[in-house]
Each structure stands twice: as structure tokens, then as C-alpha cells.
Design an enzyme around this catalytic site. Structure first.
Site: not given
Length: 210
Positions: A79, A189, A191
Site C-alpha cells: 500500500c 493489501h 494481507e
């Protein structure tokens, strides 16, 4: 695996994702700790200029250059962490000025409107990602067009189109991932991107050093 802790958010979600992959992540709160890890993740949320100031004030800027260029440590920016790989950004400074980045991948970070985007800003949600370089291991076993989770108002425009690893369509083409040598970045992102994001992190963890 070292996760750079320079005082910004989203560390917890990155660490938890790595733990799910049975990787033992190490939160690095001192630049010298980077040399004891084999790979690095640079997270980032919020304002580019604020993040860049934190990196500089904490001694991370010079140390990251040394670890990546001098010691060949693979680095993944996530990001704003990806945006920080650029030379500069227009975010968080007066009009006509730029905030300096790490300069590991030449280019500038600009507001989505400057690319001609007429969709709602910030861009928040799931978007399909199209690979520009099919040979890169970061997207191994991830089908082209897979959705990843984005949250951003600014985007990276690399100087060299060869550094663009993947794009997404948000009314206009936006850089979704970059690579130069052993430096990678994702605007989305991983994750927070479910199975595909976890697979991408696994590919980074297990991939070649260069």
C-alpha cells in the site's frame, strides 16, 4: 522475515497473515535489526509525507537503501509502503511541491484524479488485477484477473513501464504492483485479500532472492 515497524498502522494484519503461513515474522523497530533477516516487508497506511518523515527520522531511509542495494535483501512494499518506493509523491505537501520517497523504483505518486479517474475517491474495495509480466513469481498460481483489496487515493506512476508488474482498472488503468530487481510493491493489501493475498505473500516468502 522482517516487518519494518517505523510507527505506522497495519502491522498486526501483516504479521497475522505471515503467521498463518507458518512464517515467523520479526517486528523490526530498529534499522540495524534488518541485517538479521533474509527478507523485508515495508507496510504503510495514511499519508505519504508523514510516512516518509517517519522513515527519515528513524534512520530507516539510509538503512533500507543499504539493506536492499548493499546486502541484496528482497523487499516488498505494501500500500503506502509500495508508494514509498517511488522517487516522490504529491501527497501531504503544498501544491507544486513533492515529498521525497526512497527512490528504489523511479517514478512519482499522484492523486487518482490526476490520472483521469472519475470514480469515487478513495478507491476502496475489491478489484481485478491484470499481470503485465507473466514470468514473475509473485503472482505464481494466482489466476489473471483475481480480485485483491484496495484502499487508496494516490497511485504510483513508474517512469519505466517495465517496472509495472500488474495493473487494475478503476475507470483508468492504475498500477497495482511493481517490481525492479529484488524490490516489489503492491498497491492492494495482500494481507486483507483472502486466499489470493495469502498466496502472494507465500510466493514472496518462498521465491528467489532476486
Amino acid at each position: 522475515m522482517g516487518v519494518v515497524d517505523y510507527g505506522v498502522g497495519n502491522l498486526g494484519s501483516v504479521v497475522r497473515a505471515l503467521e498463518e503461513l507458518r512464517v515467523a515474522p520479526v517486528l523490526l523497530d530498529r534499522p540495524n535489526d534488518m541485517y538479521a533477516t533474509d527478507r523485508l516487508i515495508l507496510p504503510g497506511v495514511g499519508n505519504f509525507a508523514d510516512c516518509a518523515r517517519l522513515l527519515e527520522a528513524g534512520g530507516w531511509t539510509a538503512a533500507l537503501h543499504d539493506a536492499v542495494k548493499g546486502y541484496g535483501r528482497p523487499l516488498l512494499g505494501v500500500c503506502v509502503g509500495m508508494q514509498l518506493l517511488a522517487d516522490s509523491s504529491t501527497e501531504g505537501v503544498s501544491e507544486g511541491l513533492n515529498s521525497p520517497g526512497l527512490g528504489l523504483i523511479p517514478g512519482q505518486v499522484r492523486h487518482l484524479r490526476s490520472f483521469g479517474c472519475t470514480h469515487r475517491v478513495p478507491h476502496v474495495g475489491w478489484n481485478g488485477v491484470t499481470r503485465m509480466r507473466a514470468d514473475d513469481h509473485l503472482f505464481q498460481a494466482i489466476p489473471d484477473g483475481t480480485d485483491f483489496y484496495f484502499v487508496h487515493s494516490y497511485a504510483f506512476a513508474p517512469e519505466d513501464s517495465d517496472d509495472v508488474l500488474a495493473t487494475t482498472d478503476y475507470g483508468v488503468p492504475i498500477t497495482a504492483a511493481v517490481r525492479r530487481g529484488h524490490v516489489w510493491g503492491t498497491q492492494f493489501h495482500p494481507e486483507k485479500s483472502s486466499r489470493a493475498g495469502f498466496r502472494l505473500l507465500k510466493n514472496f516468502v518462498e521465491g528467489p532472492m532476486c
